[in-house]
Design an enzyme around this catalytic site. Structure first.
Site, PDB file in Angstrom:
ATOM      1  N   HIS A   1       1.214  -1.328  -0.023  1.00 51.42           N
ATOM      2  CA  HIS A   1      -0.250  -0.113  -0.039  1.00 51.42           C
ATOM      3  C   HIS A   1       0.687   1.544   0.195  1.00 51.42           C
ATOM      4  O   HIS A   1       0.075   2.120  -0.735  1.00 51.42           O
ATOM      5  CB  HIS A   1      -1.055  -0.164   1.208  1.00 51.42           C
ATOM      6  CG  HIS A   1      -1.906  -1.204   0.968  1.00 51.42           C
ATOM      7  ND1 HIS A   1      -2.368  -1.720   2.371  1.00 51.42           N
ATOM      8  CD2 HIS A   1      -2.219  -2.491   0.377  1.00 51.42           C
ATOM      9  CE1 HIS A   1      -3.080  -2.745   1.892  1.00 51.42           C
ATOM     10  NE2 HIS A   1      -2.839  -3.191   0.807  1.00 51.42           N
TER      11      HIS A   1
ATOM     12  N   CYS B   1      16.133  -0.454  -7.053  1.00 52.87           N
ATOM     13  CA  CYS B   1      15.706  -0.371  -5.650  1.00 52.87           C
ATOM     14  C   CYS B   1      14.156   0.039  -5.345  1.00 52.87           C
ATOM     15  O   CYS B   1      14.601   1.196  -4.363  1.00 52.87           O
ATOM     16  CB  CYS B   1      16.874  -0.598  -4.576  1.00 52.87           C
ATOM     17  SG  CYS B   1      15.852  -1.490  -2.613  1.00 52.87           S
TER      18      CYS B   1
END
Ligand SMILES: NC(=O)c1ccc[n+]([C@@H]2O[C@H](COP(=O)([O-])OP(=O)(O)OC[C@H]3O[C@@H](n4cnc5c(N)ncnc54)[C@H](O)[C@@H]3O)[C@@H](O)[C@H]2O)c1
Length: 421
Positions: free
Chosen positions: A219, A270
């Site tokens: 989320h 990343c």
């Protein structure tokens, strides 16, 4: 079948769980170290500000389905299942603080020494995968002197509620996840959730823990991604709302399991490492938006990260105010749901640590806060459009951080802008 349930921790998760289980007809006893929270439940009042909670707690209290106590031992002896919903706040070193869970596990274990009938220990707090079996279970065995799996049973059952719609999320979850070492340990939980909509997944404890952890992370990835996209759109002069509406309508490649299977790297960046900086950068974008106005008097409307709740912990709205104060702005804060007098526990401690003089900034008088300001920041969706429209004047600049639906925006002659739409 009506169960006897104890719920440890009467914060957001615990009090909603307790009220909802009671509304299903179970006998619930809430346990908290906070006398104030226990007294509120006992007098039929909700200890948190949350939609439907006042009615639910009052009704459960009238029906004698919901009680609360500070006495852990009695609660264990008088229940079949204990749900543990105490907080797991982040420590300064980034790790989770497990001390509340450890304390409760030790209290429940000690009570289990004297319990003849079987007992189910169900962890609901968010923990790193492995915590239940490597930390909680050994404490229970040590303090009770009994064996998990034969004398008592340990399960992990995460909660997926969102503050602001916690009761409906509890009653209509996306799914129910029941983690245990052996599915035979899940009998009372199966019974408890048998009328709850959504699929029930019975799995191992670590998978259940991991699903909860990664749901939170995902989320956050979605929020960070949407904010980055919005920021880019704004810079390029593209309508961010139109873009996201079309983008999210693709449920085959975009909003779907596609690209969500662990595999080989996609190259370079990343994601998780860039997530927190991206979120912090977004608060800076709000600070920049205020700086660009060249005004000094700021009204922040909405302090909690969600309208209709009073949870301030990790609230970016609080971080924004702290930054603005640090830059020398004159800030007044209005929030319908936050009153310093009502805040308790970790919530109060958090705000007082981050903004020590928050009491002098906070006002319940929307008119005074808005009319005394030059820039009005909409920090969450709590403000009423008509009320705000009455107080806004042509000189005001409104910075809407939450991208209110067009129909909910205040009507006035001044400037209205967002930071990523
Ligand atoms: N808030 C959310 O929306 C949400 C959603 C899903 C999961 N979670 C997770 O659920 C857990 C609880 O979160 P929360 O927001 O309800 O926390 P919270 O801080 O609002 O409530 C925790 C409660 O536990 C009580 N407590 C502490 N030690 C205790 C003890 N020894 N005995 C009894 N009570 C004790 C505190 O007094 C407090 O009332 C956390 O792990 C959180 O990450 C939170």
């Amino acid at each position: 079948m009506s169960l006897s349930i104890s719920v440890f921790g009467l914060g957001y998760v615990g009090s909603v769980s307790a009220a909802c289980f009671a509304s299903m007809g179970h006998r619930v006893i809430g346990v908290d170290v906070s006398r104030a929270k226990v007294d509120m439940i006992e007098s039929g009042r909700s200890p948190i500000i949350e939609a439907r909670m006042n009615e639910m707690v009052a009704e459960a209290n009238r029906a004698c389905h919901l009680h609360a106590t500070t006495d852990a031992r009695t609660a264990v002896l008088e229940s079949d299942v204990s749900f543990v919903c105490v907080g797991t706040p982040s420590l300064r070193n980034g790790k989770l603080d497990l001390s509340h869970i450890e304390k409760v596990a030790s209290e429940i274990g000690t009570a289990l020494k004297d319990k003849k009938s079987e007992h189910f220990f169900v962890l609901r707090s968010t923990v790193l995968p492995g915590t239940t079996e490597s930390c909680v279970l050994p404490i229970l065995e040590r303090t009770s002197g009994r064996r998990a799996g034969s004398d008592f049973f340990v399960c992990y059952n995460p909660e997926f509620m969102r503050e602001g719609s916690a009761v409906s999320d509890f009653l209509q979850p996306p799914y129910t996840i029941l983690g245990s070492r052996d599915s035979a340990h899940l009998a009372p939980l199966r019974e408890l959730y048998k009328s709850t909509p959504g699929e029930v997944f019975e799995t191992s404890i670590t998978v259940a823990e991991m699903v909860k952890y990664l749901s939170n992370a995902f989320h956050a990835v979605k929020v960070g991604f949407a904010n980055e996209v919005g920021t880019l759109c704004k810079q390029l002069g593209v309508d961010a709302q139109a873009v996201t509406q079309i983008f999210t309508s693709d449920t085959r490649l975009n909003i779907s399991p596609a690209y969500l299977s662990p595999g080989f790297a996609f190259g370079g960046s990343c994601l998780l490492e860039s997530l927190l900086p991206s979120n912090a950068e977004h608060v800076e974008r709000a600070v920049d938006a205020v700086m660009r106005t060249n005004k000094r008097k700021i009204a922040q409307l909405g302090l909690s990260f969600k309208a209709g709740t009073d949870d301030l912990r990790e609230s970016p709205q609080v971080q924004l105010i702290k930054r603005l104060l640090g830059e020398g702005y004159e800030v007044k804060v209005w929030d319908r749901d936050v009153s310093l007098g009502r805040l308790a526990g970790s919530n109060r401690q958090y705000i007082e640590e981050v903004i020590p003089h928050i009491g002098s900034l906070l006002s319940a008088d929307l008119e005074q806060v808005v009319t005394g300001s030059e820039v009005v920041i909409l920090g969450n969706k709590s403000v009423d459009k008509n009320e705000l429209s009455r107080y806004l004047r042509a000189h005001h600049i409104v910075i809407d951080l939450v991208n209110l639906d067009k129909a909910r925006r205040p009507q006035f002659a001044g400037a209205y802008e967002g930071i990523c739409w």
